[in-house]
Design a protein around this motif. Sequence first.
Motif, mmCIF file in Angstrom:
data_model
loop_
_atom_site.group_PDB
_atom_site.id
_atom_site.type_symbol
_atom_site.label_atom_id
_atom_site.label_comp_id
_atom_site.label_asym_id
_atom_site.label_seq_id
_atom_site.Cartn_x
_atom_site.Cartn_y
_atom_site.Cartn_z
ATOM 1 N N GLU A 1 0.818 -1.209 0.000
ATOM 2 C CA GLU A 1 0.000 0.000 0.000
ATOM 3 C C GLU A 1 0.852 1.257 0.000
ATOM 4 O O GLU A 1 0.523 2.249 -0.677
ATOM 5 N N GLU A 2 1.964 1.232 0.731
ATOM 6 C CA GLU A 2 2.852 2.395 0.771
ATOM 7 C C GLU A 2 3.464 2.660 -0.594
ATOM 8 O O GLU A 2 3.619 3.810 -1.012
ATOM 9 N N SER A 3 3.793 1.587 -1.311
ATOM 10 C CA SER A 3 4.356 1.741 -2.654
ATOM 11 C C SER A 3 3.329 2.346 -3.608
ATOM 12 O O SER A 3 3.660 3.228 -4.421
ATOM 13 N N ILE A 4 2.091 1.901 -3.515
ATOM 14 C CA ILE A 4 1.027 2.403 -4.389
ATOM 15 C C ILE A 4 0.806 3.905 -4.170
ATOM 16 O O ILE A 4 0.605 4.672 -5.122
ATOM 17 N N LYS A 5 0.864 4.348 -2.920
ATOM 18 C CA LYS A 5 0.708 5.777 -2.626
ATOM 19 C C LYS A 5 1.792 6.582 -3.341
ATOM 20 O O LYS A 5 1.518 7.623 -3.955
ATOM 21 N N LEU A 6 3.027 6.091 -3.276
ATOM 22 C CA LEU A 6 4.135 6.779 -3.935
ATOM 23 C C LEU A 6 3.964 6.781 -5.449
ATOM 24 O O LEU A 6 4.258 7.779 -6.119
ATOM 25 N N ALA A 7 3.504 5.662 -5.996
ATOM 26 C CA ALA A 7 3.323 5.561 -7.445
ATOM 27 C C ALA A 7 2.282 6.563 -7.939
ATOM 28 O O ALA A 7 2.487 7.246 -8.957
ATOM 29 N N ARG A 8 1.162 6.668 -7.220
ATOM 30 C CA ARG A 8 0.125 7.640 -7.603
ATOM 31 C C ARG A 8 0.688 9.059 -7.593
ATOM 32 O O ARG A 8 0.499 9.840 -8.534
ATOM 33 N N ASN A 9 1.399 9.384 -6.516
ATOM 34 C CA ASN A 9 1.971 10.730 -6.396
ATOM 35 C C ASN A 9 2.973 11.020 -7.512
ATOM 36 O O ASN A 9 3.033 12.131 -8.040
ATOM 37 N N ARG A 10 3.756 9.989 -7.873
ATOM 38 C CA ARG A 10 4.797 10.183 -8.883
ATOM 39 C C ARG A 10 4.174 10.530 -10.250
ATOM 40 O O ARG A 10 4.593 11.475 -10.916
ATOM 41 N N LEU A 11 3.182 9.756 -10.681
ATOM 42 C CA LEU A 11 2.579 10.013 -12.002
ATOM 43 C C LEU A 11 1.844 11.352 -12.014
ATOM 44 O O LEU A 11 1.881 12.082 -13.015
ATOM 45 N N GLU A 12 1.174 11.689 -10.905
ATOM 46 C CA GLU A 12 0.492 12.984 -10.822
ATOM 47 C C GLU A 12 1.501 14.125 -10.866
ATOM 48 O O GLU A 12 1.289 15.136 -11.537
ATOM 49 N N HIS A 13 2.619 13.958 -10.166
ATOM 50 C CA HIS A 13 3.661 14.991 -10.122
ATOM 51 C C HIS A 13 4.197 15.297 -11.514
ATOM 52 O O HIS A 13 4.522 16.456 -11.826
ATOM 53 N N HIS A 14 4.280 14.266 -12.355
ATOM 54 C CA HIS A 14 4.834 14.451 -13.699
ATOM 55 C C HIS A 14 3.747 14.702 -14.746
ATOM 56 O O HIS A 14 4.041 14.700 -15.945
ATOM 57 N N GLY A 15 2.524 14.916 -14.290
ATOM 58 C CA GLY A 15 1.470 15.355 -15.185
ATOM 59 C C GLY A 15 0.775 14.283 -15.989
ATOM 60 O O GLY A 15 0.123 14.592 -16.997
ATOM 61 N N PHE A 16 0.869 13.023 -15.569
ATOM 62 C CA PHE A 16 0.183 11.947 -16.281
ATOM 63 C C PHE A 16 -1.132 11.627 -15.560
ATOM 64 O O PHE A 16 -1.130 11.082 -14.449
ATOM 65 N N ASP A 17 -2.238 12.003 -16.198
ATOM 66 C CA ASP A 17 -3.539 11.784 -15.571
ATOM 67 C C ASP A 17 -4.238 10.537 -16.106
ATOM 68 O O ASP A 17 -5.282 10.138 -15.593
ATOM 69 N N ASN A 18 -3.661 9.896 -17.140
ATOM 70 C CA ASN A 18 -4.267 8.672 -17.675
ATOM 71 C C ASN A 18 -3.583 7.453 -17.059
ATOM 72 O O ASN A 18 -3.042 6.582 -17.743
ATOM 73 N N ALA A 19 -3.608 7.413 -15.720
ATOM 74 C CA ALA A 19 -2.970 6.319 -14.982
ATOM 75 C C ALA A 19 -3.789 6.020 -13.732
ATOM 76 O O ALA A 19 -4.390 6.917 -13.143
ATOM 77 N N GLU A 20 -3.807 4.767 -13.357
ATOM 78 C CA GLU A 20 -4.498 4.381 -12.123
ATOM 79 C C GLU A 20 -3.714 3.275 -11.434
ATOM 80 O O GLU A 20 -3.001 2.488 -12.078
ATOM 81 N N PHE A 21 -3.843 3.221 -10.102
ATOM 82 C CA PHE A 21 -3.058 2.271 -9.310
ATOM 83 C C PHE A 21 -3.952 1.566 -8.300
ATOM 84 O O PHE A 21 -4.870 2.162 -7.741
#
Length: 442
Positions: free
Chosen positions: A91-111
């Motif tokens: 779960e901790e990894s998934i939180k980081l993954a969501r933040n990472r893609l959002e930070h770089h402007g990719f909104d067509n991603a889900e975790f």
Amino acid sequence: MISPTSELLEKIRQQFDASPYPRVPLDKSPKDNISSLYIHNLVTPYYLRNQKITEPKGKVILDAGCGSGYKSLVLAEANPGAKIVGIDISEESIKLARNRLEHHGFDNAEFHVLPIQELAKLDYKFDYINCDELLYLFPDIAVALQAMKSVLKPHGIIRSNLHSSIQRFNYFCAQKVFTMMGLMDENPAELEMDIVVEFMKALKDNIHLKARTWNSGYEGEDGKERILMNYLFQGDKGYTISDMFAALRTADLEFISMVNWRQWDLMKLFKDPDNLPAFVGMSLPEISIEEQLQLFELIHPVHRLIDFWCGHSNQTNFIPVSEWTDSDWQSAKVDLHPQLKTQNFQEDLIASVTECRIFPISNYLSFVEEFIGIDSSLALCLLPLSEQSQPINALVERWKQFRPLDPVTLKPTDEEQAFYIVQQLLLRLESLGYVMLERQSS
């Protein structure tokens, strides 16, 4: 990363909750890492299997065991317009993954916090599945491959890898040592990592285990991730090429290629590949790709990962470039790999042509171990490819315009000779993965 169905798998989940992997800073971008983008671009394995070019836009890509999401970011950058779906049991990894893609402007991603065994719950069929640094943690790798196969589209491709039991033998010895010391009874933390450092530093420098595995990079804060992933990695296990092919057969999947296929060339292990001992020269051309890779692994076990692409069986159906007829060549379409269509590549190419110097194309893919240079007169054939694909005849005509006269006879450049020169350039670049040649259907 995988379903916690046993005490060991629960330990693996706890390890990645405590230390999400990889520890890549949130703001780090892979945009300038052409080699990494090349590997993660769906175009690369799709061409190797089908000898056709595909478009990533609209494709659905799964990052299975996405961890902290850095590879998900690489997949998003390498495949513009694709949807990225990441799963992990941490779960901790998934939180980081969501933040990472959002930070770089990719909104067509889900975790999703989800094990591979429950992929069907997502109600997706995937064009590409990236399962990196995960498969070797499963008790049965064929079962994991079958789980991914069940959600793979008919023409979809899986990229996965296994730790090499031969190359990593000394690390597995170290893991056994630290298991005997009780350092892996629970989730390894700061104390266990400190003990590993103290133990390894206490050994004489010429002791085999230390000489083969240890260096100063493991010391200090930056070395902690490497200690966890090498010396204290819960569930780590090694495999061979034979194990990989056996699992693919059990899962009814077809081997496509090694990911770094240029570095598994058996012939490059010999001093003079054109002058082999008689028995070797007669037998090597007859053996299967599985046997070739197995021989490479036994003779020169330098690869930590047995890294491969596979897909549904009976999908490969094309005529290899080496078997093309003159008619095939005359109608062929040529394209530059999309990861080479960058401003830096184009500027360097133009400068090489303008200054009449060798164009160092191997500078743009770091996993090509040898220097590959192209004469400026031939490099100019690549210029229009930076914009779009071209018929081979258009490249031949471009070269003839540059060299209208034969430099020896001073007569008009022979059409057949010009075609042959450009053809040989393209054959070389295609074998190394720089260009793609597409045969037009009759």
